[in-house]
Write a protein that holds these residues in place. Sequence first.
Motif, PDB file in Angstrom:
ATOM      1  N   ALA A  37       0.823  -1.210   0.000  1.00  0.00           N
ATOM      2  CA  ALA A  37       0.000   0.000   0.000  1.00  0.00           C
ATOM      3  C   ALA A  37       0.858   1.261   0.000  1.00  0.00           C
ATOM      4  CB  ALA A  37      -0.926  -0.015   1.217  1.00  0.00           C
ATOM      5  N   THR A  38       1.869   1.283   0.858  1.00  0.00           N
ATOM      6  CA  THR A  38       2.705   2.476   1.000  1.00  0.00           C
ATOM      7  C   THR A  38       3.480   2.771  -0.281  1.00  0.00           C
ATOM      8  OG1 THR A  38       2.961   1.984   3.349  1.00  0.00           O
ATOM      9  CG2 THR A  38       4.496   3.560   2.401  1.00  0.00           C
ATOM     10  N   HIS A  39       4.080   1.745  -0.853  1.00  0.00           N
ATOM     11  CA  HIS A  39       4.898   1.947  -2.048  1.00  0.00           C
ATOM     12  C   HIS A  39       4.035   2.281  -3.263  1.00  0.00           C
ATOM     13  CE1 HIS A  39       8.179  -0.699   0.027  1.00  0.00           C
ATOM     14  NE2 HIS A  39       8.064   0.513   0.540  1.00  0.00           N
ATOM     15  N   LEU A  40       2.840   1.721  -3.326  1.00  0.00           N
ATOM     16  CA  LEU A  40       1.937   2.028  -4.437  1.00  0.00           C
ATOM     17  C   LEU A  40       1.467   3.478  -4.349  1.00  0.00           C
ATOM     18  CD1 LEU A  40       0.822   0.369  -6.808  1.00  0.00           C
ATOM     19  CD2 LEU A  40      -1.251  -0.028  -5.471  1.00  0.00           C
ATOM     20  N   LEU A  41       1.150   3.918  -3.135  1.00  0.00           N
ATOM     21  CA  LEU A  41       0.718   5.295  -2.947  1.00  0.00           C
ATOM     22  C   LEU A  41       1.859   6.261  -3.242  1.00  0.00           C
ATOM     23  CD1 LEU A  41      -1.835   6.842  -2.030  1.00  0.00           C
ATOM     24  CD2 LEU A  41      -0.866   6.872   0.273  1.00  0.00           C
ATOM     25  N   ALA A  42       3.063   5.919  -2.807  1.00  0.00           N
ATOM     26  CA  ALA A  42       4.232   6.756  -3.076  1.00  0.00           C
ATOM     27  C   ALA A  42       4.512   6.853  -4.572  1.00  0.00           C
ATOM     28  CB  ALA A  42       5.454   6.208  -2.349  1.00  0.00           C
ATOM     29  N   GLY A  43       4.108   5.817  -5.305  1.00  0.00           N
ATOM     30  CA  GLY A  43       4.313   5.809  -6.752  1.00  0.00           C
ATOM     31  C   GLY A  43       3.253   6.561  -7.516  1.00  0.00           C
ATOM     32  N   ARG A  82      -8.501   6.345  -3.570  1.00  0.00           N
ATOM     33  CA  ARG A  82      -9.734   5.570  -3.707  1.00  0.00           C
ATOM     34  C   ARG A  82      -9.466   4.216  -4.358  1.00  0.00           C
ATOM     35  NH1 ARG A  82     -14.044   6.776  -0.516  1.00  0.00           N
ATOM     36  NH2 ARG A  82     -14.341   9.026  -0.404  1.00  0.00           N
ATOM     37  N   ALA A  83      -8.570   4.208  -5.354  1.00  0.00           N
ATOM     38  CA  ALA A  83      -8.217   2.948  -6.008  1.00  0.00           C
ATOM     39  C   ALA A  83      -7.526   2.016  -5.013  1.00  0.00           C
ATOM     40  CB  ALA A  83      -7.312   3.203  -7.206  1.00  0.00           C
ATOM     41  N   LEU A  84      -6.648   2.598  -4.186  1.00  0.00           N
ATOM     42  CA  LEU A  84      -5.955   1.811  -3.178  1.00  0.00           C
ATOM     43  C   LEU A  84      -6.943   1.259  -2.162  1.00  0.00           C
ATOM     44  CD1 LEU A  84      -3.184   0.875  -2.194  1.00  0.00           C
ATOM     45  CD2 LEU A  84      -3.023   2.975  -0.847  1.00  0.00           C
ATOM     46  N   GLN A  85      -7.925   2.049  -1.777  1.00  0.00           N
ATOM     47  CA  GLN A  85      -8.956   1.585  -0.851  1.00  0.00           C
ATOM     48  C   GLN A  85      -9.672   0.358  -1.416  1.00  0.00           C
ATOM     49  OE1 GLN A  85     -12.291   4.218  -0.473  1.00  0.00           O
ATOM     50  NE2 GLN A  85     -13.224   3.096   1.231  1.00  0.00           N
ATOM     51  N   ALA A  86     -10.009   0.417  -2.693  1.00  0.00           N
ATOM     52  CA  ALA A  86     -10.706  -0.699  -3.331  1.00  0.00           C
ATOM     53  C   ALA A  86      -9.828  -1.947  -3.374  1.00  0.00           C
ATOM     54  CB  ALA A  86     -11.136  -0.303  -4.745  1.00  0.00           C
ATOM     55  N   MET A  87      -8.550  -1.760  -3.703  1.00  0.00           N
ATOM     56  CA  MET A  87      -7.648  -2.917  -3.793  1.00  0.00           C
ATOM     57  C   MET A  87      -7.405  -3.569  -2.441  1.00  0.00           C
ATOM     58  SD  MET A  87      -4.772  -1.974  -6.675  1.00  0.00           S
ATOM     59  CE  MET A  87      -4.595  -0.219  -6.371  1.00  0.00           C
ATOM     60  N   LEU A  88      -7.337  -2.744  -1.381  1.00  0.00           N
ATOM     61  CA  LEU A  88      -7.086  -3.280  -0.044  1.00  0.00           C
ATOM     62  C   LEU A  88      -8.351  -3.832   0.600  1.00  0.00           C
ATOM     63  CD1 LEU A  88      -4.694  -0.515   1.346  1.00  0.00           C
ATOM     64  CD2 LEU A  88      -4.066  -2.856   0.727  1.00  0.00           C
ATOM     65  N   GLY A  89      -9.502  -3.444   0.093  1.00  0.00           N
ATOM     66  CA  GLY A  89     -10.749  -3.923   0.670  1.00  0.00           C
ATOM     67  C   GLY A  89     -11.129  -3.208   1.947  1.00  0.00           C
ATOM     68  N   TYR A 137      -1.976   5.625   5.283  1.00  0.00           N
ATOM     69  CA  TYR A 137      -0.769   5.473   4.475  1.00  0.00           C
ATOM     70  C   TYR A 137      -0.262   6.814   3.957  1.00  0.00           C
ATOM     71  CZ  TYR A 137      -1.791   0.554   4.747  1.00  0.00           C
ATOM     72  OH  TYR A 137      -2.044  -0.712   5.231  1.00  0.00           O
ATOM     73  N   THR A 138      -1.118   7.832   3.955  1.00  0.00           N
ATOM     74  CA  THR A 138      -0.654   9.141   3.502  1.00  0.00           C
ATOM     75  C   THR A 138       0.270   9.778   4.527  1.00  0.00           C
ATOM     76  OG1 THR A 138      -2.523  10.336   4.491  1.00  0.00           O
ATOM     77  CG2 THR A 138      -2.805   9.514   2.248  1.00  0.00           C
ATOM     78  N   HIS A 139       0.280   9.268   5.751  1.00  0.00           N
ATOM     79  CA  HIS A 139       1.145   9.824   6.792  1.00  0.00           C
ATOM     80  C   HIS A 139       2.531   9.172   6.818  1.00  0.00           C
ATOM     81  CE1 HIS A 139      -2.252  11.986   8.417  1.00  0.00           C
ATOM     82  NE2 HIS A 139      -2.945  10.866   8.466  1.00  0.00           N
ATOM     83  N   VAL A 140       2.671   8.080   6.106  1.00  0.00           N
ATOM     84  CA  VAL A 140       3.901   7.299   6.198  1.00  0.00           C
ATOM     85  C   VAL A 140       5.057   7.957   5.464  1.00  0.00           C
ATOM     86  CG1 VAL A 140       4.978   5.086   5.653  1.00  0.00           C
ATOM     87  CG2 VAL A 140       2.639   5.142   6.519  1.00  0.00           C
ATOM     88  N   ASP A 141       4.799   8.462   4.268  1.00  0.00           N
ATOM     89  CA  ASP A 141       5.870   9.054   3.471  1.00  0.00           C
ATOM     90  C   ASP A 141       5.614  10.549   3.324  1.00  0.00           C
ATOM     91  OD1 ASP A 141       7.950   9.618   1.844  1.00  0.00           O
ATOM     92  OD2 ASP A 141       7.379   8.283   0.209  1.00  0.00           O
ATOM     93  N   SER A 142       5.920  11.306   4.370  1.00  0.00           N
ATOM     94  CA  SER A 142       5.646  12.746   4.362  1.00  0.00           C
ATOM     95  C   SER A 142       6.474  13.468   3.311  1.00  0.00           C
ATOM     96  CB  SER A 142       5.922  13.343   5.748  1.00  0.00           C
ATOM     97  OG  SER A 142       7.257  13.094   6.144  1.00  0.00           O
ATOM     98  N   SER A 143       7.666  12.958   3.024  1.00  0.00           N
ATOM     99  CA  SER A 143       8.513  13.617   2.029  1.00  0.00           C
ATOM    100  C   SER A 143       7.847  13.596   0.654  1.00  0.00           C
ATOM    101  CB  SER A 143       9.877  12.917   1.949  1.00  0.00           C
ATOM    102  OG  SER A 143       9.740  11.571   1.530  1.00  0.00           O
ATOM    103  N   LYS A 144       7.115  12.529   0.372  1.00  0.00           N
ATOM    104  CA  LYS A 144       6.421  12.426  -0.912  1.00  0.00           C
ATOM    105  C   LYS A 144       5.306  13.457  -1.000  1.00  0.00           C
ATOM    106  CE  LYS A 144       6.017  10.183  -4.834  1.00  0.00           C
ATOM    107  NZ  LYS A 144       7.135  10.013  -5.768  1.00  0.00           N
TER     108      LYS A 144
END
Length: 312
Positions: free
Chosen positions: A259-265, A270-277, A287-294
């Motif tokens: 999830a984190t790496h896909l979001l960073a990419g 919303r797409a990530l929410q659907a994929m993770l269920g 997951y938006t809080h994990v990579d603040s630099s991004k």
Amino acid sequence: MTSPKLPGADAALIARFIEMLVAERGIARNTKLAYQSDLDAASEMLAGKLAAASKETLAVLIAGWSHLANSSIARKAAALRGFFGFLEEEGFRPDNPSAALPRPVQSRALPKILDMDEVDALFASIDARLARTKPSPLDYRLSALVELLYGSGLRATELVALPRTSIVRDRPYIILIGKGGKERLVPISDRARQAVGTWHAFVPKDSKYLFPSRAARAAGKGDVHISRIRLFQIIRELAAESGIDPAKVSPHVLRHAFATHLLAGGANLRALQAMLGHADIATTQIYTHVDSSKLVELVNQRHPLANRKLSR
């Protein structure tokens, strides 16, 4: 560990829940003991009828927590919420009374993740195994498991129970019945389909599951998939082999990394929410809080004012 003080039904179900937490999330020993203690205490307060508790019954527990600090109430409520969610998901009860539990305001812990170098190290170990003159069938199984965990973000429960025919070469997705009985579409990468296709040749034709338990079949226990505990052990063994602290890695951590790496990419939330269920977008937003630099980079590059100079 089953508590000898509790009646059989509650004790057995609590033990199964704790086993799931260890296998799927890799919880630490102290966390495990805290969950066990909270659930045992709640069961004793309800005379051994915690698993069958209604929203009204839970009010008895909540009343007994009135003298506790918010942090303690939050921990106890989280343990019960997880327990009832597990019971509903596994079919031990048809509903979930957790809505009656309090939600004290607490800061939410960020998920454990692996950085790209650590993920690369895991795959390097798998590649080294497959580069041998004669790889073991278990090496191909390991490749398929990790490709699906990190490449598609499957939950451990979903992964081990995949049907043998669930993934085919000409279909880049699978339809899963996930948490809470909800159906979702999960994209499967070309790499994962290739890995599964190779492993498929070693799966017995009469097996219902893609990842059957060899030990169970050898013991005459019928068609059973590998357990979440075994999956957890497999991933920890791979971590140690890759020079990574095994305590950092679990099937759930690989899902977080997906999830984190896909979001960073650049993936859409919303797409990530659907994929993770995830039923609630708030769960995905962590997951938006994990990579603040991004996020800083995103604002500096994409905001309408990014290319305008600040006048004095």
